[in-house]
Enzyme design. Sequence first.
Site, PDB file in Angstrom:
ATOM      1  N   TYR A  33       0.978  -1.243   0.081  1.00 30.73           N
ATOM      2  CA  TYR A  33      -0.175   0.081   0.204  1.00 30.73           C
ATOM      3  C   TYR A  33       1.055   1.408  -0.053  1.00 30.73           C
ATOM      4  O   TYR A  33       2.077   1.135   0.134  1.00 30.73           O
ATOM      5  CB  TYR A  33      -1.085   0.048   1.229  1.00 30.73           C
ATOM      6  CG  TYR A  33      -0.369   0.246   2.526  1.00 30.73           C
ATOM      7  CD1 TYR A  33       0.514  -0.574   3.110  1.00 30.73           C
ATOM      8  CD2 TYR A  33      -0.575   1.574   3.148  1.00 30.73           C
ATOM      9  CE1 TYR A  33       0.935  -0.093   4.607  1.00 30.73           C
ATOM     10  CE2 TYR A  33       0.111   2.007   4.201  1.00 30.73           C
ATOM     11  CZ  TYR A  33       0.826   1.176   5.089  1.00 30.73           C
ATOM     12  OH  TYR A  33       1.267   1.310   6.202  1.00 30.73           O
ATOM     13  N   ARG A  52       8.091   4.093  -4.696  1.00 31.99           N
ATOM     14  CA  ARG A  52       8.116   3.049  -3.584  1.00 31.99           C
ATOM     15  C   ARG A  52       7.442   1.807  -3.870  1.00 31.99           C
ATOM     16  O   ARG A  52       7.738   0.659  -3.725  1.00 31.99           O
ATOM     17  CB  ARG A  52       7.893   3.512  -2.364  1.00 31.99           C
ATOM     18  CG  ARG A  52       8.162   2.802  -1.273  1.00 31.99           C
ATOM     19  CD  ARG A  52       8.339   3.467   0.495  1.00 31.99           C
ATOM     20  NE  ARG A  52       7.041   4.046   0.633  1.00 31.99           N
ATOM     21  CZ  ARG A  52       6.769   4.639   1.459  1.00 31.99           C
ATOM     22  NH1 ARG A  52       7.611   4.967   2.373  1.00 31.99           N
ATOM     23  NH2 ARG A  52       5.502   5.311   1.506  1.00 31.99           N
ATOM     24  N   ARG A 101      -8.554 -20.738  -0.599  1.00 33.56           N
ATOM     25  CA  ARG A 101      -7.459 -20.187   0.150  1.00 33.56           C
ATOM     26  C   ARG A 101      -6.313 -21.378   0.013  1.00 33.56           C
ATOM     27  O   ARG A 101      -6.602 -22.428   0.306  1.00 33.56           O
ATOM     28  CB  ARG A 101      -8.077 -20.263   1.759  1.00 33.56           C
ATOM     29  CG  ARG A 101      -6.711 -19.947   2.602  1.00 33.56           C
ATOM     30  CD  ARG A 101      -7.389 -19.858   4.145  1.00 33.56           C
ATOM     31  NE  ARG A 101      -6.323 -19.367   5.083  1.00 33.56           N
ATOM     32  CZ  ARG A 101      -5.527 -20.145   5.635  1.00 33.56           C
ATOM     33  NH1 ARG A 101      -5.667 -21.499   5.460  1.00 33.56           N
ATOM     34  NH2 ARG A 101      -4.613 -19.736   6.479  1.00 33.56           N
ATOM     35  N   LYS A 148       6.438  -1.882   2.062  1.00 31.72           N
ATOM     36  CA  LYS A 148       5.391  -1.515   2.755  1.00 31.72           C
ATOM     37  C   LYS A 148       4.083  -2.095   2.430  1.00 31.72           C
ATOM     38  O   LYS A 148       3.339  -2.201   1.597  1.00 31.72           O
ATOM     39  CB  LYS A 148       4.882   0.050   2.123  1.00 31.72           C
ATOM     40  CG  LYS A 148       4.049   0.858   2.875  1.00 31.72           C
ATOM     41  CD  LYS A 148       4.012   2.586   2.553  1.00 31.72           C
ATOM     42  CE  LYS A 148       3.086   2.995   3.291  1.00 31.72           C
ATOM     43  NZ  LYS A 148       3.398   3.169   4.504  1.00 31.72           N
ATOM     44  N   GLU A 180      11.440   2.639  14.611  1.00 34.87           N
ATOM     45  CA  GLU A 180      10.347   3.724  13.860  1.00 34.87           C
ATOM     46  C   GLU A 180       9.619   4.256  14.752  1.00 34.87           C
ATOM     47  O   GLU A 180       9.163   3.429  15.920  1.00 34.87           O
ATOM     48  CB  GLU A 180       9.984   3.414  12.568  1.00 34.87           C
ATOM     49  CG  GLU A 180      10.733   2.580  11.671  1.00 34.87           C
ATOM     50  CD  GLU A 180       9.939   2.148  10.654  1.00 34.87           C
ATOM     51  OE1 GLU A 180       9.663   3.065   9.716  1.00 34.87           O
ATOM     52  OE2 GLU A 180       9.829   0.996  10.390  1.00 34.87           O
TER      53      GLU A 180
HETATM   54  N1  PDD Z   1       2.772   5.338   7.137  1.00 31.99           N
HETATM   55  N2  PDD Z   1       7.472   4.194   8.992  1.00 31.99           N
HETATM   56  C1  PDD Z   1       6.190   3.428   8.767  1.00 31.99           C
HETATM   57  C2  PDD Z   1       6.225   2.113   9.826  1.00 31.99           C
HETATM   58  C3  PDD Z   1       5.183   3.789   8.234  1.00 31.99           C
HETATM   59  O1  PDD Z   1       4.115   3.090   8.136  1.00 31.99           O
HETATM   60  C4  PDD Z   1       5.252   5.042   7.719  1.00 31.99           C
HETATM   61  C5  PDD Z   1       4.180   5.650   6.853  1.00 31.99           C
HETATM   62  C6  PDD Z   1       6.465   5.854   7.418  1.00 31.99           C
HETATM   63  C7  PDD Z   1       6.630   7.278   6.862  1.00 31.99           C
HETATM   64  O2  PDD Z   1       6.718   6.920   5.567  1.00 31.99           O
HETATM   65  P1  PDD Z   1       6.042   8.133   4.460  1.00 31.99           P
HETATM   66  O3  PDD Z   1       6.692   9.450   4.881  1.00 31.99           O
HETATM   67  O4  PDD Z   1       6.619   7.548   3.218  1.00 31.99           O
HETATM   68  O5  PDD Z   1       4.671   8.356   4.765  1.00 31.99           O
HETATM   69  C8  PDD Z   1       7.475   5.226   8.347  1.00 31.99           C
HETATM   70  C9  PDD Z   1       1.599   5.619   6.464  1.00 31.99           C
HETATM   71  C10 PDD Z   1       1.437   7.326   6.482  1.00 31.99           C
HETATM   72  C11 PDD Z   1       0.237   4.934   7.125  1.00 31.99           C
HETATM   73  O6  PDD Z   1       0.572   3.742   7.092  1.00 31.99           O
HETATM   74  O7  PDD Z   1      -0.627   5.268   6.925  1.00 31.99           O
END
Ligand code: PDD
Length: 284
Positions: A33, A52, A101, A148, A180
Site C-alpha cells: 500500500y 516505492r 485459500r 510497505k 521507527e
Molecule cells: N505510514 N514508517 C512506517 C512504519 C510507516 O508506516 C510510515 C508511513 C512511515 C513514513 O513513511 P512516509 O513518509 O512515506 O509516509 C515510516 C503511512 C502514512 C500509513 O501507514 O498510514
Amino acid sequence: MERIVYVNGAYVPESEAKVSIFDRGFLFADAVYEVTSVLDGKLIDNAGHLARLERSCRELGIKMPTTAEQLTSIQQTLIEKNHLVEGGIYLQLTRGNEGDRDFSYQDAIEPTLVLFTQAKQLVDSPKVKHGIKVISFGDIRWKRRDIKTTSLLPACLAKHAAHAAGADDVWLIEDGYVTEGGSSNAYIVTQEGTLVTRPLSHDILHGITRAALMKLVQDTGVAIEERLFTIEEAMQAKEAFISSATTFVWPVVAIDDQPVGDGQPGSIALQLRDIYIQTARAHS
Ligand code: PDD
C-alpha cells in the site's frame, strides 16, 4: 456523503465497492500500500510514493496492473470526484484472488487495486501545537520493514497499547535501539543540535517524507547523523519528532511519560515542518 472509491477499474460509491473474500489481501495480508497526502487538492511527493510502490511490488513479485502515470490519473480523478482539498489517498494493491485459500500462488494471478480518499486537516493539526506523547514498545514486526505491506497487526497492537496508556503513539524498540514510530520515521535532536535518525536498511520503511526532509535539512545548516539511537538517548535529547505522509512533522514532547527537552514542541521540528509544507505547496 458517500465517497466515490476505485476498485479494479471502476469508480463506485463506497457502499457498492466489493472485493472477494478469497482475495489474498484479506486472507494473508498479501498486499502492499501507499498513502499520498493531498494539500490544496494536489498530490504531495507522489512520484516518490509510486516509485516505492513499484519497489514493494518488485520485492514481493506482485504484478503492477497499471503504470505510475495511470495510477496518478486515478488518484487525480478521485480527488476531483470527492472534492478533496486536504487529506490523503490510500492505495492498496493485493496479489489478487485465485478463488480459494491456498498459501502458495500462481505467478500470473491478477492483482486487486483499491484506492480511496480520506479528508483530514493536515496543516492545522492540534498535534503540532501541543506535540505528541509516545511510549516505547517492542518491535515485533518481520525483517523486511522496507517493504510497505499491509501486514500491520504489530503496529495496530502497539498503537492501541499507546492509546490505552494515555499516549498518542509508540516508538518501536529493537535490541535497545529505536527503529521507527508506529507509522512514521523517528528523529531526535541532540543537546548539541545534531539531527539524528536511523539509517536506511531493511529495518525501517524508507519514508518518502523522510527523504524530502533530509534534502531540506541541508539548507538549514543543521548537521545530520544517520545512526542508531537508544530510547534513553532520545529521552535526554533536546527535541524529538516523527515524519510521515499523514503527519508531515509532528513534535514528540514526552517519551514514557518523561518530557523531552522542556516538554514543548522543538524549534527545529517546527522549522522543518514549515519548510516541508511550504516546499510541498510550491512544487506540487
Ligand atoms: N505510514 N514508517 C512506517 C512504519 C510507516 O508506516 C510510515 C508511513 C512511515 C513514513 O513513511 P512516509 O513518509 O512515506 O509516509 C515510516 C503511512 C502514512 C500509513 O501507514 O498510514
